[in-house]
Design a protein around this motif. Sequence first.
Motif, PDB file in Angstrom:
ATOM      1  N   SER A  75     -23.319 -19.279  34.061  1.00  0.00           N
ATOM      2  CA  SER A  75     -24.690 -19.746  33.838  1.00  0.00           C
ATOM      3  C   SER A  75     -25.213 -20.511  35.048  1.00  0.00           C
ATOM      4  O   SER A  75     -26.366 -20.345  35.452  1.00  0.00           O
ATOM      5  N   MET A  76     -24.376 -21.376  35.623  1.00  0.00           N
ATOM      6  CA  MET A  76     -24.781 -22.106  36.822  1.00  0.00           C
ATOM      7  C   MET A  76     -25.149 -21.144  37.943  1.00  0.00           C
ATOM      8  O   MET A  76     -26.152 -21.335  38.651  1.00  0.00           O
ATOM      9  N   PHE A  78     -26.152 -18.104  37.679  1.00  0.00           N
ATOM     10  CA  PHE A  78     -27.413 -17.409  37.394  1.00  0.00           C
ATOM     11  C   PHE A  78     -28.588 -18.307  37.782  1.00  0.00           C
ATOM     12  O   PHE A  78     -29.577 -17.845  38.361  1.00  0.00           O
ATOM     13  N   GLY A  79     -28.472 -19.598  37.463  1.00  0.00           N
ATOM     14  CA  GLY A  79     -29.513 -20.531  37.882  1.00  0.00           C
ATOM     15  C   GLY A  79     -29.638 -20.567  39.394  1.00  0.00           C
ATOM     16  O   GLY A  79     -30.744 -20.563  39.941  1.00  0.00           O
ATOM     17  N   TYR A 130     -29.839 -14.574  29.313  1.00  0.00           N
ATOM     18  CA  TYR A 130     -30.101 -14.951  30.694  1.00  0.00           C
ATOM     19  C   TYR A 130     -31.463 -14.442  31.155  1.00  0.00           C
ATOM     20  O   TYR A 130     -32.208 -15.143  31.849  1.00  0.00           O
ATOM     21  N   GLY A 134     -34.563 -16.618  32.252  1.00  0.00           N
ATOM     22  CA  GLY A 134     -35.072 -16.392  33.588  1.00  0.00           C
ATOM     23  C   GLY A 134     -36.588 -16.328  33.629  1.00  0.00           C
ATOM     24  O   GLY A 134     -37.212 -16.742  34.622  1.00  0.00           O
ATOM     25  N   ALA A 251     -26.902 -22.617  27.754  1.00  0.00           N
ATOM     26  CA  ALA A 251     -27.144 -21.837  28.969  1.00  0.00           C
ATOM     27  C   ALA A 251     -28.248 -22.465  29.820  1.00  0.00           C
ATOM     28  O   ALA A 251     -28.136 -22.525  31.056  1.00  0.00           O
ATOM     29  N   MET A 255     -27.806 -23.622  33.664  1.00  0.00           N
ATOM     30  CA  MET A 255     -28.617 -22.975  34.699  1.00  0.00           C
ATOM     31  C   MET A 255     -29.375 -24.002  35.532  1.00  0.00           C
ATOM     32  O   MET A 255     -29.474 -23.882  36.761  1.00  0.00           O
ATOM     33  N   GLY A 258     -27.027 -25.486  37.839  1.00  0.00           N
ATOM     34  CA  GLY A 258     -26.737 -24.527  38.897  1.00  0.00           C
ATOM     35  C   GLY A 258     -27.838 -24.462  39.944  1.00  0.00           C
ATOM     36  O   GLY A 258     -27.560 -24.356  41.152  1.00  0.00           O
TER      37      GLY A 258
END
Length: 429
Positions: A75-76, A78-79, A130, A134, A251, A255, A258
């Motif tokens: 998740s991080m 993806f962020g 995600y 996003g 999540a 994110m 991240g």
Amino acid sequence: MIQDQPLDPNSRIESIDVIRGWALLGILVINIWAFAQPMDMSFNPTLFETYAGADVAAFFISWIGFEGSQRAMFSMLFGASIVLLTSRLASGDRLAEARAIYYRRTWILIGFGLVDILLFLWFGDILLLYGLLGLFLYFLRNSTPKKLLIIGTTVLLLLSALFAGISVFVDEFRETATIAQEKVLAGEKLSANEEIAVEVMDDLNLSFTAEERAELIESRSDSYTSAWLSNLPLAVEIQVQDTLYMLLWDAMGMMLLGMALFKLGVFSAECSFKTYWTMLIIGFGVGISVNTYEMLDSMAKDYHPTYLAWTYQIGRISTAFGYIGLFMLICKYNVLSTLRRALSAVGKMALTNYLTQSVLCLIIFVFFGLYGELRFHEFYYVVVVIWVFQIFFSQYWLKHFKYGPVEWLWRSLTYKRRVSNRIEASATS
């Protein structure tokens, strides 16, 4: 100025691909529980007909070293990718095009998530969530690291507070249920509160009869159609109910962390050696200690879910930081080149490999009929086989192509044209 074409794969940051590759492989250590057996048994392995010795060790080690932390890193990252992609696309005179490209890409990711859920039968898919997050987090891409850290930490603290409150009620129900069981043995009648407590603890302990277990296994392994029908209600429960009360906020918090860590240079190995050594030592020290405490406490209470503990986020985030520190140090010291190349290749093809894990587990457990047939420790024979396949396949593929097959499709759909992929073709053009 933005070009209406995907970014050059040579511009990738190796350290991010390395840690993403590790997280991608590591997440299967936990996902395999739900791929290979009825979901309830993932949290209460005593429901196995045989659970002893190597099974207990496998459950204990996998939970302490991998549960939660791999998903946190995924998740991080993806962020981080949101910030990385939008910063590379951003251009003052073509901002509208950058936004269109980003959102087209994100909606396509949502589509891949739906394919994973509905076609590959992975009810625990994270691509859908995600993608949906996003769409929202795009608006926070230019926030300062401090702001992102504050918001992300607040979300995770509130989630921990919620679970801490739930834990208080669970402990009260457990005490009442224990008294109720003694009354049942004595032939005494239960009060309404005691009946509720027994019912709640049965749900939390995720207990079911041998007949119910056999029905679940048969429905999942009889045929693709029966597996699809069995998967649908569970997918709705996970993707809607569990997402709304836990997974969405979990999540989102990760994110945001991240995004902040990327802006601070953590994922690109730009921080000092001292910073990463601190992350490694304190992260693993705190994370493994907390995870071990939670696991022992869970086992003492008939394997009640450890994610209800108020310490859950502390343990998993600390362990994730330990892994980040470890792999950033490997990259900064420029050592273990074979390992780095392997993990980097897996990370570059993370979307392909994530979906491939679903396909392979569908084949192994549904089509080959192994669903519910393996002992707990035997799951990890399958995990190792899939790891080896994905490591070698990823490296082989990237010798001939710039992008993984699904990554190539993703880019082609995003930019609405067939993207050149063969390395030989790009080298001669």
